[in-house]
Design an enzyme around this catalytic site. Structure first.
Site, mmCIF file in Angstrom:
data_model
loop_
_atom_site.group_PDB
_atom_site.id
_atom_site.type_symbol
_atom_site.label_atom_id
_atom_site.label_comp_id
_atom_site.label_asym_id
_atom_site.label_seq_id
_atom_site.Cartn_x
_atom_site.Cartn_y
_atom_site.Cartn_z
ATOM 1 N N ASP A 1 54.441 -23.320 24.287
ATOM 2 C CA ASP A 1 55.798 -23.267 24.968
ATOM 3 C C ASP A 1 56.379 -21.776 24.734
ATOM 4 O O ASP A 1 55.830 -21.108 23.892
ATOM 5 C CB ASP A 1 56.954 -24.177 24.581
ATOM 6 C CG ASP A 1 57.018 -24.151 23.048
ATOM 7 O OD1 ASP A 1 56.798 -23.283 22.280
ATOM 8 O OD2 ASP A 1 57.997 -25.477 22.734
ATOM 9 N N ASP B 1 54.057 -33.714 26.824
ATOM 10 C CA ASP B 1 54.131 -33.589 25.265
ATOM 11 C C ASP B 1 55.510 -34.193 24.731
ATOM 12 O O ASP B 1 56.280 -34.391 25.484
ATOM 13 C CB ASP B 1 54.047 -32.114 25.052
ATOM 14 C CG ASP B 1 55.241 -31.547 25.104
ATOM 15 O OD1 ASP B 1 55.938 -31.138 24.284
ATOM 16 O OD2 ASP B 1 55.693 -31.183 26.162
ATOM 17 N N CYS C 1 44.692 -53.010 17.968
ATOM 18 C CA CYS C 1 44.101 -51.494 17.692
ATOM 19 C C CYS C 1 42.921 -51.292 16.711
ATOM 20 O O CYS C 1 42.772 -52.096 15.823
ATOM 21 C CB CYS C 1 45.250 -50.854 17.111
ATOM 22 S SG CYS C 1 45.250 -48.965 16.941
ATOM 23 N N CYS D 1 42.088 -48.142 15.541
ATOM 24 C CA CYS D 1 42.417 -46.800 14.778
ATOM 25 C C CYS D 1 42.080 -46.962 13.328
ATOM 26 O O CYS D 1 42.012 -47.793 12.770
ATOM 27 C CB CYS D 1 43.764 -46.220 14.990
ATOM 28 S SG CYS D 1 45.132 -46.903 13.775
ATOM 29 N N CYS E 1 44.671 -49.086 11.236
ATOM 30 C CA CYS E 1 44.680 -50.566 11.709
ATOM 31 C C CYS E 1 43.253 -51.274 10.887
ATOM 32 O O CYS E 1 43.154 -52.510 10.700
ATOM 33 C CB CYS E 1 44.895 -50.820 13.081
ATOM 34 S SG CYS E 1 46.432 -50.533 13.640
ATOM 35 N N HIS F 1 48.329 -43.776 13.619
ATOM 36 C CA HIS F 1 48.182 -44.796 14.396
ATOM 37 C C HIS F 1 49.062 -44.539 15.791
ATOM 38 O O HIS F 1 48.571 -44.990 16.882
ATOM 39 C CB HIS F 1 49.087 -45.952 13.726
ATOM 40 C CG HIS F 1 49.010 -47.015 14.782
ATOM 41 N ND1 HIS F 1 48.393 -48.132 15.340
ATOM 42 C CD2 HIS F 1 50.363 -47.275 15.454
ATOM 43 C CE1 HIS F 1 48.943 -48.778 16.266
ATOM 44 N NE2 HIS F 1 50.166 -48.590 16.550
#
Length: 371
Positions: free
Chosen positions: A93, A267, A305, A307, A310, A336
């Site tokens: 940015d 974002d 999930c 991930c 998890c 996560h």
């Protein structure tokens, strides 16, 4: 142009669209959520972990990197890609939002903004030319023009003046840009919550041929229905053959509502910030893992999930880590939450391809608890 957009699919009953961004550091499948790495790092995450969870592009902050460690040092390191060991795409940015949020420490003029460093109190000056000089040194694939981000609420006259100044600053940004061959400059549409001012700003900003355009000045405190209304009439004013970026938005409902209205890029610090406070996004809604009810809960954080968090750790263990102020707990919740949003965007892309986006949105809202 350094970045080009390829439109692949558009939904039949919404403006949701599926595309690809071609950048110097790889192809980005859109719609996409970009994790925020303000100071050349996504908090608690390594670049390798970001790749493992499927991050295609990350965002870094011009203002913070200008103050520390300095853009010249990062240039010497080979730009942000070399400095932080990240070989995928980066967006920076302009620092405008951060500068303008320092309302008690800054002074706006046509030339730029005089402000005091929040770190040292030192008086500094940021102009469109200086912002682009910094961004050219940082070397991101996508760089944002220096704009004025007005607060909410704001007087109409102020909104009009700031939007027109943003346009004049964009022309100066483009003139100052020294790396158009490998850095894509995006313009930013402003105008607050005023429909006619948004239209005028969009007409002005898109009159300059750029690789992409953003909608700024939203998610600054206005009610969500107002934000969605502004998106409803602003997004169609942007070119169909260029990427559309909604700045600073990252809750699941905002992602769905933005995609439905034709947004390609998002974002937000939200997923990492709330993770550090013990709030997790799951397929069955928000879960505050610090709560006492999870002290003896040995099930996985999210039953749906896969991930790293998890797949390996229980709610009880994660709660223990957070209550004990252990850094590993912050890492697990951050992994996560980012995985959750990146996977959500992947599912959204698939739903658009199969022309079932609105049904997918409806089903998600029901399971997440939005209805």
């Amino acid at each position: 142009m350094a970045v080009t957009y390829e439109l692949l699919n558009t939904c039949s009953y919404s403006r949701a669209r599926r595309g690809r961004l071609h950048t110097p550091h790889g192809v980005i499948e859109t719609p996409v959520f970009m994790p925020v790495g303000t100071q050349a790092t996504v908090k608690t995450m390594s670049p390798e972990e970001l790749k493992e969870i499927g991050a295609q592009i990350i965002l870094s902050n011009t203002y913070h990197l200008f103050l520390r460690p300095g853009h010249e040092l990062i240039r010497e390191a080979g730009g942000l890609h070399g400095f932080m060991n990240w070989d995928r795409a980066i967006l920076t940015d302009s620092g405008g939002f951060q500068v303008f949020s320092l309302s008690s420490l800054r002074k706006i003029s046509e030339e730029g903004v005089e402000f005091r460093s929040h770190l040292s109190g030192e008086k500094l000056f940021l102009s469109p030319e200086k912002a682009i000089e910094i961004e050219n040194a940082l070397g991101a694939d996508i760089i944002m023009a220096f704009d004025e981000c007005p607060p909410f609420p704001a007087a109409r006259e102020y909104l009009k003046d700031s939007a027109e100044r943003t346009f004049r600053w964009l022309k100066r940004c483009k003139e100052a840009h020294r790396r158009p061959y490998d850095q894509a400059l995006f313009g930013i549409v402003q105008g607050g919550m005023e429909r006619d001012l948004r239209r005028e700003s969009a007409e002005q900003i898109t009159s300059i041929d750029l690789p992409g355009y953003a909608i700024g000045g939203l998610s600054v405190g206005e009610p969500k229905p107002i934000m969605y209304e502004v998106l409803e009439y602003t997004t169609p004013l942007l070119p169909k053959d260029k990427p559309r970026y909604l700045m600073g938005v990252g809750s699941p409902d905002d992602l769905f509502e933005g995609v439905e209205r034709g947004i390609d890029m998002f974002d937000c610090v939200l997923p990492t910030r709330i993770a550090r406070n013990g709030t997790c996004m799951t397929s069955i809604g928000k879960l505050v893992i610090r709560n006492a009810q999870y002290a003896k809960d040995f099930s996985k954080l999210d039953p749906n999930c896969s991930c790293y968090t998890c797949s390996n750790y229980s709610r009880a263990y994660i709660r223990h880590l957070l209550k004990a102020d252990e850094i590993f707990g912050l890492r697990l919740t951050t992994i996560h939450n980012l995985y959750f949003l990146i996977e959500l965007m992947k599912k959204i892309r698939q739903a658009i391809e199969e022309d079932r986006f609105l049904q997918f949105k409806k089903d998600f809202y029901t399971s997440y608890g939005y209805n």
